[in-house]
Design a protein around this motif. Sequence first.
Motif, PDB file in Angstrom:
ATOM      1  N   TYR A   1       0.719  -1.955  -0.134  1.00  6.32           N
ATOM      2  CA  TYR A   1      -0.028   0.232   0.053  1.00  6.32           C
ATOM      3  C   TYR A   1       0.896   0.999   0.260  1.00  6.32           C
ATOM      4  CZ  TYR A   1      -3.946  -2.787   0.932  1.00  6.32           C
ATOM      5  OH  TYR A   1      -4.769  -3.733   0.780  1.00  6.32           O
ATOM      6  N   GLU A   2       2.286   1.433  -0.981  1.00  6.26           N
ATOM      7  CA  GLU A   2       2.827   2.435  -1.307  1.00  6.26           C
ATOM      8  C   GLU A   2       2.100   3.603  -1.045  1.00  6.26           C
ATOM      9  OE1 GLU A   2       6.960   3.377  -2.752  1.00  6.26           O
ATOM     10  OE2 GLU A   2       5.600   2.006  -4.089  1.00  6.26           O
ATOM     11  N   ASP A   3       1.204   3.695  -1.935  1.00  6.53           N
ATOM     12  CA  ASP A   3       0.281   4.617  -2.452  1.00  6.53           C
ATOM     13  C   ASP A   3       0.063   5.303  -1.246  1.00  6.53           C
ATOM     14  OD1 ASP A   3       1.600   5.483  -5.157  1.00  6.53           O
ATOM     15  OD2 ASP A   3      -0.161   4.517  -5.955  1.00  6.53           O
ATOM     16  N   GLU A   4      -0.740   4.951  -0.530  1.00  2.00           N
ATOM     17  CA  GLU A   4      -0.918   5.307   1.098  1.00  2.00           C
ATOM     18  C   GLU A   4      -1.123   5.761   2.108  1.00  2.00           C
ATOM     19  OE1 GLU A   4      -4.990   5.016   2.327  1.00  2.00           O
ATOM     20  OE2 GLU A   4      -4.950   4.709  -0.434  1.00  2.00           O
TER      21      GLU A   4
ATOM     22  N   LEU B   1       1.606   8.002   1.651  1.00  3.11           N
ATOM     23  CA  LEU B   1       1.978   9.411   1.278  1.00  3.11           C
ATOM     24  C   LEU B   1       1.779  10.677   2.328  1.00  3.11           C
ATOM     25  CD1 LEU B   1       1.980   9.385  -2.788  1.00  3.11           C
ATOM     26  CD2 LEU B   1       3.834   9.235  -1.484  1.00  3.11           C
TER      27      LEU B   1
END
Length: 409
Positions: free
Chosen positions: A195-198, A200
């Motif tokens: 969930y890399e984008d979460e 940010l």
Amino acid sequence: MPIIVLAAVFLLITVRQVGRFNLKIWQIMLGGAVAVLVTGQISPIDALHAIDSDVMLFLFGMFVIGEALVASGYLSCIAHRFFARAKNPDQVVLFILFGMGILSALLMNDTLAVIGTPLMIGLAAGRRMSPKLLLFTLAIAITTGSVMSPIGNPQNLLIAINSGMASPFVTFALYLAVPTLICIGVAWIVLRWFYEDEFLPRETADEPIPPCDPRLTVLVKCSLAIILLLALLNICTSLITGSMLVALPLIAIGAALPVLIFSYKRFEILRTIDWCTLVFFAAMFVLMESVWQTGFFQSLVSGEMLSSVPLLLGTSVVLSQFISNVPFVALFQPLVMEAGSGTAQLMALAVGSTIAGNLTILGAASNVIIIQNAEKQGATLTFFEFMKVGLPLTVLQVMVYWGWLGMMG
């Protein structure tokens, strides 16, 4: 016939849809139990005896406390103060993993599944994060954290009660506390990867402190104090005398008594506790007993499997997907003890059957509770969304526990 019914239950829980009907997980499990009863695969007497009263009483007591925590507003107040310190998504996820993980060792993972789901959905909205990520984080936290306590989950409770373990609190902590904390850290790494984008940075709004019901809050604090005191009493007596003074189910019932006796909201709390999950557990015990009577799964077990820590870990993780972790432990623990296995093997059984819940939705009842409660509020996790993250996480966690239990002997 019971194996066919079990396969049908597994398939329906995976699909959750029959024509226009969207089935609940507890309804599917209840249907399976009714099927084996109606077809005579298990007698009514055997079915009644299959339902573990200790587990049911413990769950009932903890569900009462959990519902009182929500109804009093005390849980929301604690959560507000706790998560107000989290300044970014990384900290939010870490707070959930370690906070809920450690708390699950005290309040049982199924209880935290009930009270934690609405908190996660509200937190996701307030922090503008994905509810899927926070629901998944909750599921992983309470599954993994519950490993290190005899009252962390129903299967640990069964092992502590039925093995005659003299000092279960000390034993579980000694064997499983350190690797469990390591595994919680591993969970953060895996979640951050998927969930890399979460993760940010994002803007969040300050939320007002939620109101509390002062009278019910006092009773809830009494209930929590009773759990702590009785757990400490058991630890002390087991160290001195070699046995527990208070049976584990009595801890939950005793802690629920202040709410049941003195709260003016007692009937509202009793009406709103998670009865569906209690039905799910009762039905699951009945269906799995009929499966056990076929001898199918016992035929897959060898003596080496029952005495080897890595084989027990792997077997527990895999088979718990099919016959669920509580009945799996209820059915396999006697075999492990008959094989002359020691504490390390019992701990491997506890670990494997518990972290099986991180592999698929079906691996733990707490996952079922989270999804059922989340769907009431318009959020959910699908079977394959869960497994995509759960598979690598479970493999890594098995390796951590395997290494630690191997050192413990």
